[in-house]
Design an enzyme around this catalytic site. Structure first.
Site, PDB file in Angstrom:
ATOM      1  CD  GLU A 278      -3.230   0.497   2.104  1.00  0.00           C
ATOM      2  OE1 GLU A 278      -3.718  -0.646   2.092  1.00  0.00           O
ATOM      3  OE2 GLU A 278      -3.579   1.350   2.920  1.00  0.00           O
ATOM      4  CD  GLU A 281      -2.687   1.065  -4.449  1.00  0.00           C
ATOM      5  OE1 GLU A 281      -2.683   0.228  -3.524  1.00  0.00           O
ATOM      6  OE2 GLU A 281      -3.731   1.416  -5.041  1.00  0.00           O
ATOM      7  CB  CYS A 304      -7.310  -3.379   5.885  1.00  0.00           C
ATOM      8  SG  CYS A 304      -6.572  -1.860   6.286  1.00  0.00           S
ATOM      9  CB  SER A 324      -5.278   0.810  -1.387  1.00  0.00           C
ATOM     10  OG  SER A 324      -4.379  -0.251  -1.566  1.00  0.00           O
ATOM     11  CE  LYS A 363     -10.950  -8.055   8.094  1.00  0.00           C
ATOM     12  NZ  LYS A 363     -10.169  -7.607   6.936  1.00  0.00           N
ATOM     13  CD  GLU A 366     -11.829  -8.850   3.516  1.00  0.00           C
ATOM     14  OE1 GLU A 366     -11.471  -9.387   4.580  1.00  0.00           O
ATOM     15  OE2 GLU A 366     -11.320  -7.806   3.101  1.00  0.00           O
ATOM     16  CB  CYS A 520      -9.861  -4.057  14.189  1.00  0.00           C
ATOM     17  SG  CYS A 520     -10.052  -4.048  12.432  1.00  0.00           S
TER      18      CYS A 520
HETATM   19 FE1  HC1 Z   1      -8.607  -5.602  11.418  1.00  0.00          FE
HETATM   20 FE2  HC1 Z   1      -6.982  -5.849   9.513  1.00  0.00          FE
HETATM   21  S1  HC1 Z   1      -6.639  -4.498  11.323  1.00  0.00           S
HETATM   22  S2  HC1 Z   1      -9.125  -5.080   9.245  1.00  0.00           S
HETATM   23  O1  HC1 Z   1      -9.148  -3.920  11.703  1.00  0.00           O
HETATM   24  O2  HC1 Z   1      -6.270  -4.583   8.285  1.00  0.00           O
HETATM   25  O3  HC1 Z   1     -10.988  -7.292  11.426  1.00  0.00           O
HETATM   26  O4  HC1 Z   1      -7.687  -6.617  14.068  1.00  0.00           O
HETATM   27  O5  HC1 Z   1      -7.415  -8.264  10.934  1.00  0.00           O
HETATM   28  O6  HC1 Z   1      -7.526  -7.954   7.385  1.00  0.00           O
HETATM   29  O7  HC1 Z   1      -4.196  -6.969   9.940  1.00  0.00           O
HETATM   30  C1  HC1 Z   1     -10.111  -6.635  11.534  1.00  0.00           C
HETATM   31  C2  HC1 Z   1      -8.136  -6.215  13.177  1.00  0.00           C
HETATM   32  C3  HC1 Z   1      -7.606  -7.134  10.759  1.00  0.00           C
HETATM   33  C4  HC1 Z   1      -7.232  -7.152   8.172  1.00  0.00           C
HETATM   34  C5  HC1 Z   1      -5.226  -6.581   9.759  1.00  0.00           C
END
Ligand code: HC1
Length: 586
Positions: A278, A281, A304, A324, A363, A366, A520
């Site tokens: 990132e 980028e 993320c 990104s 998640k 996702e 998170c």
């Molecule tokens: Fe997260 Fe991530 S920090 S998004 O907040 O970018 O869920 O903890 O795992 O994928 O590393 C959540 C937390 C996590 C991702 C990372």
């Protein structure tokens, strides 16, 4: 200040407090099933009624301001009987199938019924037929368990600005849910799970992956690896009675080994990789704009947090080019576990099962996105929330607090402190700046202890800027450039920041957005109940983890150097693009 008495105790309290706030300040708990700190009282549940001397009726403590000289009783016989009646009426309409309910252990309604000494069903009200809405990959909703407290409506509308849930109809027909009682997947729900985090009963909860994970662990033909998100280690202990903010990284690793995972890895490894990709980028976009004088979509948005991506797709699709192209660390990890790691141990992608432990319900969604299959199969198979992992640990009979400190496995378990702070609002940005600043100038990021102070803390929208001085010759076009960044957490704040950018009032280069309040550490899958004081303790724990690490910058993680040497080549290489990047459609 006002002088009042609560249960005969004289106290001085701020003039603008409610009775509920004054009691809490005095250390007296008044139960409530609808109140959410920081939001206007709803007065929906009536459980917080108290007796005020001179008043004809009982008053809701959440909605009644204190007055000088007030004398309040929070636990008189009259109060207890009224409260008991309210809870009995709630129970009479509630599908109380507690034996099979996810909230068996921590149902606020059940706890209150026990506290009030309710032992049998005095009223048998009309109940909705059970109708499970399991239309989304992340959440399930059972309307017959809903007690109409409206906490979910408050967080969905006021905190997240999403508006997927509403109160509808009147009287006994009143329901809380998506418009026209349609399934959740038919409205613009981003599946963040903040509704599930505040629900006092089992009406909204995460979709359960526990059985599927046990089945994978029991399958001798599967090599089952687990990755744990940065935010888990500062919150999992709460499920075992430890104080919020107790770091349990090592005990969590030992528990996962004891449960039978073949390898225990860390999403943090992929967070370090995310910074490499990132950050590169961002430099590429700045090069296009400032050196080549070409068009470049700036500011670059972090990518993320899957609820945020969904929010962008629903509400601001015209800004998708700014996001990104990096996959989230969870998904980078999944793709590498089934290619790079699979090659190392001589297995095929389909012989490996990847389980994630995430603080986030989105998640789960996702992992099922069609874009997330670059290993040739689904890159991440199952996603457990922090709460689900705690249930599995309890179910496996492990005495969590007694466990020794385990160590993550190499190579996908090695990480820097920069990866830890991904868990906190502002952390992805700080981690990126630690690396980008040093790549461009050859010197460490200025600022105490590598922190970017204006980006830390729970303020909804934060800004910082940084001048790139004495840059390396290859970056001479960045000489004296002021890099401007912004951070927002909670989608309501994200919306405000995006509106500001679209109105030309925010001229940033890089923007971090996290779906959940606090980042998170405040995810929808974290232990209940999360308020700002809990968020703050988890944030402090994560910074402590970062500061205790020998390596605190992503580009100094030797496992990252090695994966580029052995497998990926360099950031933004063809293989990196294939496995670590993706494209979202406007
Ligand atoms: Fe997260 Fe991530 S920090 S998004 O907040 O970018 O869920 O903890 O795992 O994928 O590393 C959540 C937390 C996590 C991702 C990372």
């Amino acid at each position: 200040m006002y002088n009042i008495t609560i249960n005969s105790l004289p106290v001085s309290v701020d003039r603008n407090m409610t009775i509920l706030e004054a009691a809490r300040k005095t250390g007296i708990r008044i139960p409530t099933l609808c109140f959410l700190e920081g939001h206007a009282p709803l007065g929906a549940c009536r459980v917080c009624v108290v007796e005020v001397e001179g008043a004809k009726t009982l008053m809701p403590a959440c909605a009644t301001p204190v007055q000088d000289g007030m004398s309040i009783k929070t636990n008189s016989r009259r109060v207890r009987e009224a409260r008991r009646m309210v809870v009995e009426l709630l129970l009479s309409e509630h599908n109380g199938d507690c034996k099979y309910c996810d909230r068996g252990e921590d149902c606020e309604l059940k706890d209150l019924a026990i506290e009030l000494g309710i032992e049998d069903e005095r009223f048998s009200g009309e109940r909705l037929e059970p109708t499970l809405d399991d239309s989304t990959p992340a959440l399930t909703r059972e309307a017959s368990k809903c007690i109409k407290c409206r906490r979910c409506v408050t967080v969905c509308n006021e905190v997240q600005g999403v508006g997927a849930l509403f109160p509808q109809y009147r009287g006994f027909s009143a329901v809380i849910g998506p418009a026209f009682s349609r399934p959740l997947d038919s409205v613009a729900c981003v599946q963040c799970g903040q509704c599930a985090a505040v629900c006092p009963v089992g009406a909204i909860t995460e979709r359960n992956h526990i059985d599927a994970v046990w089945a994978a662990l029991d399958d001798p033909g599967k090599h089952v690896v687990v990755q744990t998100a940065p935010a888990i280690r500062a919150a999992l202990g709460e499920e075992f009675g430890l104080e919020p903010g107790t770091l349990v990284t090592g005990r969590m690793v030992s528990a996962l080994r004891a449960m039978g995972f073949d390898a225990v890895f860390d999403t943090n490894f992929a967070a370090d990789l995310t910074i490499m990709e990132e950050g590169s980028e961002l430099l590429m976009r700045l090069t296009r704009l400032l050196k080549n004088h070409e068009k470049a979509a700036l500011p670059q948005f972090s990518s993320c947090s899957p609820g945020w991506i969904k929010y962008l797709e629903y509400y601001y699709p015209e800004m998708i080019p700014n996001v990104s192209s990096c996959k989230s660390p969870q998904q980078m990890f999944g793709a590498l576990a089934k290619t790079y790691y699979a090659d190392k141990i001589g297995k095929k992608a389909e012989e490996i099962t990847v389980v994630s432990v995430m603080p986030c319900t989105a998640k789960k969604f996702e992992a099922l996105r069609p874009e997330m299959r670059d290993s040739g199969v689904q890159d991440v198979d199952y996603v457990l929330t922090t709460r689900e992992l705690a249930r599995m640990i309890k179910g496996s009979g492990v005495a969590f607090t007694e466990l020794p400190e385990g160590e993550m496995d190499a190579p996908l378990g090695l990480s820097s402190g920069a990866a830890d702070i991904f868990a906190n609002t502002g952390g992805v940005m700080e981690a990126a700046l630690r690396t980008v600043y040093e790549l461009v100038t050859g010197r460490p990021l200025p600022g105490e202890n590598l922190h970017v102070q204006p980006l830390a803390g729970l303020e909804g929208i934060k800004e910082a800027s940084l001048i790139l001085e004495n840059v390396k010759p290859e970056f001479d076009f960045l000489e004296e450039v002021e890099v401007r960044v912004a951070v927002a957490h909670g989608l309501g704040n994200a919306g405000k920041l995006l509106n500001r950018i679209q109105a030309g009032k925010g001229d940033y280069h890089f923007v971090e957005i996290m779906t959940c309040p606090g980042g998170c550490i405040g995810g929808g899958g974290q232990p209940r109940f999360t308020d700002d004081s809990v968020r703050q303790k988890r944030i402090e724990a994560i910074y402590k983890e970062d500061e205790g690490k020998p390596i605190r910058k992503s580009h100094e993680n030797p496992a990252i150097t090695r994966i580029y040497e052995e497998y990926l080549g360099e950031p933004l290489s063809e293989r990196s693009h294939h496995l670590l990047h993706t494209k979202y459609n406007a």
